[in-house]
Write an enzyme that holds these catalytic residues in place. Structure first.
Site, mmCIF file in Angstrom:
data_model
loop_
_atom_site.group_PDB
_atom_site.id
_atom_site.type_symbol
_atom_site.label_atom_id
_atom_site.label_comp_id
_atom_site.label_asym_id
_atom_site.label_seq_id
_atom_site.Cartn_x
_atom_site.Cartn_y
_atom_site.Cartn_z
ATOM 1 N N LYS A 198 34.554 41.828 38.040
ATOM 2 C CA LYS A 198 36.011 41.812 38.022
ATOM 3 C C LYS A 198 36.506 42.583 39.232
ATOM 4 C CE LYS A 198 40.020 43.121 35.201
ATOM 5 N NZ LYS A 198 40.457 43.705 33.904
ATOM 6 N N LYS A 251 36.057 37.245 37.593
ATOM 7 C CA LYS A 251 37.516 37.301 37.607
ATOM 8 C C LYS A 251 37.983 37.975 38.881
ATOM 9 C CE LYS A 251 41.446 39.095 34.970
ATOM 10 N NZ LYS A 251 41.903 39.893 33.803
#
Length: 327
Positions: A198, A251
């Site tokens: 992420k 992400k």
């Protein structure tokens, strides 16, 4: 070689193109995010995300039913509590907003897979993803004290009926801490989808509007990954696999398709991509201005993630995409 080899021969008709298509997108590949707030009969559109709403629990059940009826098998829940505090009480309390929504949705739709986002930023009064020193004005989260709260949160979510725990805080050791807490509480069969890679991305702005989780000071670069790094993503996924992750997440998705492809090549675990709020908002803004064909752009974007290796795609386009796929 040309003229005997002509790749266009296999592109001449729609049916032929479908027959030789290498990748396929289905509604069951998608996960639809839902933002849940206290109250009843409440639905407020997020100004920076047209078509996305903050929903009370009863409205979230209705949303989940619509998602399920369209063939999308899963939702992921984000909660906005009535009150926030330094200890993120709303995240791990048995009557936290995600826990209440999970129980209600599972009662109404037992076969729907409910994912619970397991992070603290929506619940802390400073907007960071863990415990901080009171004197800190930079946003340096204390890693190890945060792990204990994440474990408690995961257990509360599983107890409420969550099918899958999705830790997103990028704390070192978070998968191990959550796996241990779940196992000790008897939830040995509850899987973990780790936000393993992420990044500290500029694409999260509209999400922070929806989740009311903008940091009150500093930023999240001391725990989320530097966008310039790719080898580090492979290190992160290796650590999470070793700690017990059952699935992995990259992400954002669209600006990190290279990372998604490398992660998929490096593991046999299912890999998810998060088509994040900023990616969604840009498409919606351009479509509302008549600058693009929304359906074609959305489907092409989602296919790029599938092509790069995503087994699952978390996307705010899930309902529209499912409708278009079923048309």
């Amino acid at each position: 070689m040309f003229p005997s080899v002509r790749p266009r021969r296999l592109r001449t008709t729609p049916t032929l193109r479908r027959m030789v298509r290498e990748n396929h997108l289905h509604p069951e590949d998608l996960v639809s995010p839902i933002f849940v707030v206290p109250g009843s009969g409440f639905a407020r559109e997020v100004s920076s995300m047209p078509g996305v709403f903050q929903l009370s629990v009863d409205k979230a059940v209705e949303e989940a039913r619509e998602v399920w009826d369209l063939g999308v098998p899963s939702v992921i829940l984000f909660g906005i509590p009535e009150q926030k505090d330094a200890g993120a009480t709303g995240a791990w309390h048995d009557h936290g907003i995600v826990q209440e929504a999970t129980t209600a949705i599972k009662a109404a739709l037992p076969e729907l897979v409910v994912m619970a986002d397991t992070c603290l930023c929506e619940y802390t009064n400073h907007g960071h993803c863990g415990v901080i020193e009171l004197s800190d004005t930079i946003g340096h989260v204390l890693n190890d004290p945060t792990l204990e709260i994440l474990g408690k949160t995961a257990v509360a979510q599983a107890r409420a009926g969550a099918d899958l725990i999705a830790p997103s805080g990028m704390m070192d050791g978070m998968v191990r801490a959550i796996r241990t807490a779940l196992d000790e509480a008897g939830f040995t069969d509850t899987p973990i989808l780790s936000y393993a890679a992420k990044y500290a991305s500029a694409y999260y702005g509209p999400f922070r509007d929806a989740a009311e989780s903008t940091p009150q000071f500093g930023d999240r670069r001391t725990y989320q990954m530097d966008p310039a790094n790719s080898r580090e993503a492979l290190k992160e996924i290796a650590l999470d696999i070793a700690e017990g992750a059952d699935m992995l997440m990259v992400k954002p998705a669209l600006a990190y398709l290279d990372i998604l492809h490398r992660v998929k090549a490096a593991t046999h675990l299912p890999v998810a991509a998060y088509n994040v709020s900023g990616e969604y908002a840009m498409v919606k803004a351009a479509a509302l201005n008549g600058w693009i064909d929304e359906e074609r752009v959305v489907m092409e974007t989602l296919m790029s993630m599938k092509r790069a290796g995503a087994d699952l795609i978390l996307t705010y386009h899930a309902k529209d995409a499912a409708r278009w796929l079923g048309a």
